[in-house]
Design an enzyme around this catalytic site. Structure first.
Site, PDB file in Angstrom:
ATOM      1  CG  HIS A 159     -26.228  47.352  25.420  1.00  0.00           C
ATOM      2  ND1 HIS A 159     -27.315  48.196  25.408  1.00  0.00           N
ATOM      3  CD2 HIS A 159     -25.132  48.155  25.416  1.00  0.00           C
ATOM      4  CE1 HIS A 159     -26.892  49.456  25.391  1.00  0.00           C
ATOM      5  NE2 HIS A 159     -25.568  49.461  25.408  1.00  0.00           N
ATOM      6  CG  ASP A 195     -24.111  52.948  29.550  1.00  0.00           C
ATOM      7  OD1 ASP A 195     -22.943  52.573  29.762  1.00  0.00           O
ATOM      8  OD2 ASP A 195     -24.553  53.228  28.407  1.00  0.00           O
ATOM      9  CG  HIS A 197     -25.396  53.606  24.837  1.00  0.00           C
ATOM     10  ND1 HIS A 197     -24.103  53.714  25.327  1.00  0.00           N
ATOM     11  CD2 HIS A 197     -25.408  54.227  23.635  1.00  0.00           C
ATOM     12  CE1 HIS A 197     -23.357  54.357  24.431  1.00  0.00           C
ATOM     13  NE2 HIS A 197     -24.122  54.686  23.405  1.00  0.00           N
ATOM     14  CG  ASP A 284     -21.762  55.572  28.109  1.00  0.00           C
ATOM     15  OD1 ASP A 284     -22.472  55.758  29.119  1.00  0.00           O
ATOM     16  OD2 ASP A 284     -21.852  54.541  27.402  1.00  0.00           O
TER      17      ASP A 284
END
Ligand code: SP5
Ligand code: ZN
Length: 344
Positions: A159, A195, A197, A284
């Site tokens: 991120h 991931d 996200h 995740d």
């Protein structure tokens, strides 16, 4: 395959994040790494320390003033006599100025952060720099001829942008690994981000580049973090036009939908024909993850590892998210073992 790990990750501990209106202990904990380490040991995967790669290498990806800010933010907060958590409380959204970097610590936090879930504690800088060194060490090993290496990074990185932090990420470990490969040996590198996200930081860093392809599978930003990037119509710009591929998937996606999207991602990587691969390995996507909403089961992770290995590329795997602490070790080793050609 070797794993690269630094115990300095544990210096980043005890922070609180703003989650659904409450200040709670971060989901991103040191225990995650302890559990992965035991699983690596049980699987007889050798774990080695990162090399002393100089801080100047961070500047291949990150803005110098941002790096200086991260290194000094906690000390500045303390120097101003503040108690509590080093978290931003205001951001330069639409209609506000982004061309001014406030000299006060609160304004500077809001300028560089994009959420209030990414605390800076006393050891955050040491841990983040150590994680970046793990990723770059893995890249060095692969550029020296290893078929693959796994960087057990914590805090995670995907991120973090050129001059922004958020989503538990401070320095972009995967982007640093990709850039390291380019600087040492490779002409073209693909980053596949699996991931849950969207890897907004990695996308931003390589957005206008044609020497790095960025491909991401993730929960749709329409409802999932980071909410403001990761849609399918984002394809890169300038020289980077066509070199970003986002495959947002609905909440509740299970193996069938996931496998189809992964096939699309792998086809795009084959067409790009890179010299090496970086995997942003967030787990995740697991059904039991406390902050995510895909439905992958344990047995699907060796299948992901096998499909990634099918690209037959020199590969750096970089740990990103994954918050189902009890299962995280087996899941990660499931990917790595299958990648290295061992039965699950
Ligand atoms: C590296 C990484 O995985 N960072 C993730 C940071 C997520 N932080 C905010 C989470 C907000 C979750 N909202 C819950 C939605 C449940 N569907
Ligand atoms: Zn994640």
């Amino acid at each position: 395959m070797k794993a690269i790990h630094s115990p300095l990750h544990a210096r980043h501990e005890g922070g609180m994040e703003l989650f659904r209106g409450q200040l709670v202990p971060t989901f991103e904990t040191p225990e995650r790494i302890a559990v992965i380490l035991s699983a690596l040991e049980a699987a007889h995967i050798e774990v080695t320390a990162p090399r002393d790669i100089p801080e100047s290498r961070l500047l291949r990806v990150h803005d110098a003033e941002f790096v200086t800010f991260l290194r000094g933010a906690h000390a500045r907060w303390q120097a101003e006599g503040r108690q509590g958590n080093v978290l931003p409380s205001g951001f330069p959204a639409r209609g506000l100025r982004r061309d001014r970097k406030p000299s006060g610590i609160s304004g500077a936090l809001g300028y560089y952060a994009f959420d209030a879930s990414t605390p800076i504690v006393a050891g955050t800088w040491e841990a983040a720099f150590a994680a970046a060194r793990c990723a770059m060490t893995a890249a060095a090993m692969v550029s020296e001829g290893e078929a693959a290496a796994y960087a057990l990074c914590r805090p995670p990185g995907h991120h973090a942008g050129r001059s922004t932090y958020g989503g538990y990420c401070y320095l972009n470990n995967a982007a640093l690994a990709a850039q390291y490969l380019l600087d040492e040996r490779c002409r073209r590198v693909s980053v596949i981000d699996i991931d849950y996200h969207h890897g907004n930081g990695t996308q931003e860093i390589f957005w206008e580049r044609d020497d790095v392809q960025f491909v991401s599978l993730h929960g749709t930003p329409d409802t999932e973090y980071p909410w403001f990037l990761g849609y399918a119509d984002e394809r890169g710009e300038g020289r980077g036009a066509g070199h970003t591929l986002n495959l947002p998937l609905p909440t509740g996606t299970g193996w069938d939908g996931y496998q189809a999207a992964l096939g699309t991602a792998l086809d795009a990587i084959r067409r790009y024909a890179p010299d090496a691969l970086v995997v942003s390995l967030g787990v995740d996507t697991f059904a039991g993850d406390p902050i995510s909403a895909f439905k992958l089961q344990r047995e699907h992770y060796p299948r992901i590892g096998g499909l990634l290995a099918g690209l037959a590329l020199p590969t750096v795997l970089v740990q990103e998210g994954g918050y189902a602490v009890a299962e995280i070790g087996d899941i990660v080793v499931g990917v790595l073992g299958a990648f290295a050609g061992r039965p699950a």
